[in-house]
Design an enzyme around this catalytic site. Sequence first.
Site, PDB file in Angstrom:
ATOM      1  N   ASP A   1       0.812  -1.219   0.000  1.00 11.36           N
ATOM      2  CA  ASP A   1       0.000   0.000   0.000  1.00 11.36           C
ATOM      3  C   ASP A   1       0.844   1.269   0.000  1.00 11.36           C
ATOM      4  O   ASP A   1       0.300   2.371  -0.031  1.00 11.36           O
ATOM      5  CB  ASP A   1      -0.937   0.013   1.210  1.00 11.36           C
ATOM      6  CG  ASP A   1      -1.986  -1.083   1.131  1.00 11.36           C
ATOM      7  OD1 ASP A   1      -2.365  -1.476   0.012  1.00 11.36           O
ATOM      8  OD2 ASP A   1      -2.416  -1.557   2.200  1.00 11.36           O
ATOM      9  N   CYS A   2       2.160   1.128   0.045  1.00 12.84           N
ATOM     10  CA  CYS A   2       3.076   2.269   0.139  1.00 12.84           C
ATOM     11  C   CYS A   2       3.764   2.499  -1.203  1.00 12.84           C
ATOM     12  O   CYS A   2       4.450   1.614  -1.725  1.00 12.84           O
ATOM     13  CB  CYS A   2       4.112   1.985   1.230  1.00 12.84           C
ATOM     14  SG  CYS A   2       5.474   3.166   1.290  1.00 12.84           S
TER      15      CYS A   2
END
Length: 139
Positions: free
Chosen positions: A10-11
């Site tokens: 998610d980064c």
Amino acid sequence: MTITIYHNPDCATSRNALAMIRQSGEEPQIIEYLKTPPTHEKLIALLAAMNMPPRALLRQKGTPYAELGLDNPDLSDAHILDAMLAHPILINRPIVETPKGVVLARPSEAVLDVLPNPNLGPFTKEDGEVINAGRASAG
């Protein structure tokens, strides 16, 4: 050669570092550290390899940092390590481990310092920033 990335899909920074590793010709072992956190011993070893105190690896944004009172400068390294192990989201990412060393790849191009082949040529990050990851000599 084994390359390991402690990754959060998610980064964007983590995704960019992973893409740079792959563009260098390597397929890393991917550890989604939120699902499979490092052990206490492994976290200590990674910190030692980066020559970094635990506080320097703490992530504040989007974590329980404030609620846990981790801004208290009197907290011991052991307390901070325990908090990171209990709440892996507190571990900043991505951490990349290669035979050449270990880095916190923030910014993502810091991964180039430990890749066996850092000559990626131009690389476009997700935000559109172009990194010239070639090591062309001046002529």
